[in-house]
Structure formats: C-alpha cells, structure tokens
Write an enzyme that holds these catalytic residues in place. Structure first.
Site: not given
Length: 346
Positions: A244, A273, A292
């Site tokens: 993360r 992100e 991601h």
C-alpha cells in the site's frame, strides 16, 4: 421472509458478484452511481443490510467511504464488505461501535500479486523497462548499457509473509533465491513452513538484495520504510512494493535512488494513485512503475468478486465469515442480524 438488501457502487466489479447473489433466496442487489446522483445513491444505501465498498481510496469519492457519517445514515447496515484485501475506505472502529461486521477478501488476489512482484523484481534487475523505453527512441546504444543481473542466488527479504508473501517466497525459491522474512503476526515455525528464515527487520534490510513489502497499511506501518530504513539497506539493493502507498516514504526513496545507494525500485502502490505525471520516481530509468495493478487480473478480479458474494451470502444467513476484520463485533452483529430478519439470536 424479510428482504435482504445489498448495495454496491457502479465502479467496475466482475459480473459473477451479482450473478452469485441473485441466486441467493431473498437477496437483492442495488447498484448506485458514485458520481452525479447522490439521491439515487442514498436510496440504495439507506435501506441496505450490506454495503460492498470499493477498496480503491483514490477511485471512490470520500462521501461513499464507510465512514461514521455514512453509518449514521444507514441504521440497517449489518456488514461492510471490501472489494479487496485492503480496507482503506472503511472506518473499522466506527463499524465495530455500530455493531457492523467488516469483511475483506484477503488472499483472493494473492497469486496475481505474487506474480507481479516477481515481474517487478525481474524487470528492474534485468533492466527490461529501461531497455524497452530506449529501444523506442534510440538506435546505436550498446547492449551492455542495459546489462542486468540474475536474481538466482540473491537474497529476497519479505516484510510480511501472509497470503501474498508466502506465494512470493515459493516463486523466489523456484528461481534459486534465498528468502528471509519478518512478520510480527506469524510464529517462527510457521515462517519456516512458508519457506523463509525469520530475521528482525533491521537484519533483513541489511542482508537482502531485494526488499519486498507485503504488510498491511495501518498506524504501525505508515512510513515504516523511511530514510533511515533505506540507508540500512545493502548498497545496490532493489526495493519493491505491491503493498500500500504510505508504508514507504516516497521522498526518501527518491533520494536513495538519486544517491546511487539503491540500484532500482519496482513500485505498484503510491501515496496518490495514479501519481502525478511529474512525480520524480516516474522520471527515473531504474524505476519500474505500475498503477496498483498487481492484483488486477481477470482471474483475480473474478475470484475477489466471487468470494465477496459468498461471504456476504453467508453473513446474511448468520454464518461467521472466514475473513472477519473486526471479530469483537460478532456477538452484537448476531443480535442485530436476528432482530433485522426477525429471527431468534443463537
């Protein structure tokens, strides 16, 4: 039979989720837009017993996070289910106080994330992304300018050896790597069973040729890999994270790469992100950057959707879910569920 209502956002979700729950007696699924029509969203959420919430903190508008404020407007809510292993968009403490069970889908995308981790390690160590970029704009450079290194015989340090970390360990051993790991939640004998030698974090940083993060983001791990941690890493090591954003300090990583202390990095998760186009890490040739997407494969997304639906179906039947994030809530949840569906609490 009291209707059992599930609400979810219109963010992308594999169709198997709706298909599975549509086959469950007495269960309905309402889909609401996350943008443009808040009234429609509240019409779906306010009577819901289960909220299937996106785990993507930068894709889901904050008004639809499972916050204390949202819980107050949804008094019938019994369960909040994250679409993934993470639950950054869920206030777990507020849910527990309200008697709301929180479930995630830990392990559902482990195979995909583990494969992606190895891909980042190989991509950086073999300088694949760097070579690809240069081939698109240059001719005449010698191959030795993009000469990489094998991962065979190197030491991989895993910060976390849960569902994903244990799969990474198995893949790494198949490549002939030595694996060391640190994890405060796994006993020594279990770390060994999962294919790694347990060492303290400081020793892992000092010995590993590759450091790969596979730990949750919480108060204990935020900025855990800071400037001091990068300085402890072996000179010439490679840093990889599919965990993360926020667990590593991005500015400190930039400096560790600029100084030449680290050889490169494979980064799938970011503070923001996607990161801004002018992010310094995106301008470094020795950084392999992804958005991601470690767990974003057709197989993983289908598996996550299916196990989400299975857990929700079980929760609505009163079954204790296998991935309950806040186990202390269970007695109160059981009583609330029995009252909601006019059943005798067990």
């Amino acid at each position: 039979m009291t209707a059992k209502r599930v609400a979810r956002t219109d963010l992308w979700l594999d169709a198997v989720f709706d298909q599975r729950l549509s086959a469950e007696p007495g269960v309905s699924v309402a889909v609401f837009p996350v943008r443009g029509d808040p009234a429609a969203a509240w019409r779906a959420l306010e009577p819901a017993h289960v909220y299937q919430v996106s785990a993507a903190k930068d894709e889901l508008p904050r008004e639809w996070w499972a916050s204390r404020e949202l819980l107050a407007r949804c008094p019938r809510l019994l369960c909040v289910s994250s679409t993934g292993a993470g639950y950054d968009t869920i206030d777990v403490a507020a849910c527990t106080e309200a008697g709301v069970a929180v479930v995630n889908q830990a392990g559902g995308n482990a195979a995909s994330v583990a494969e992606h981790t190895l891909a980042l390690m190989l991509g950086v160590s073999r300088r694949m992304a760097e070579c690809d970029r240069r081939m698109r704009v240059e001719r005449g450079f010698p191959r030795e300018e993009v000469m990489g290194r094998e991962i065979r015989g190197k030491t991989l340090g895993l910060v976390g050896i849960g569902h994903i970390g244990s799969r990474v360990a198995a893949l790494a051993r198949a490549f002939g790597m030595e694996v060391i790991a640190t994890d405060p939640f796994v006993a020594d004998d279990e770390v060994a069973r999962r294919g790694a030698k347990r060492v303290p974090l400081a020793q892992l940083l000092a010995e590993a040729d590759f450091v790969s993060l596979h730990c949750p983001r919480d108060a204990s791990t935020l900025r855990m890999i800071d400037a001091a941690a990068f300085a402890r890493m072996k000179r010439g090591a490679i840093f990889v994270t599919t965990a993360r954003g926020g667990i590593h300090d991005e500015a400190a990583l930039v400096e560790a790469l600029r100084s030449g202390h680290l050889d490169g990095a494979g980064i799938d998760v970011w503070d923001q992100e996607p990161p801004p186009l002018d992010h310094p890490l995106l301008r470094m040739p020795n950084v392999f950057a992804t958005y991601h997407t470690a767990g974003v494969t057709h197989e993983a997304r289908r598996n996550l959707a299916l196990i989400s639906a299975e857990q929700i179906a079980g929760v609505l039947r009163g079954e204790r879910p296998p991935r309950l994030v806040n186990p202390d809530v269970w007695p109160r949840f059981a009583a609330r569920r029995a009252e909601a569906f006019q059943e005798r609490s067990s």
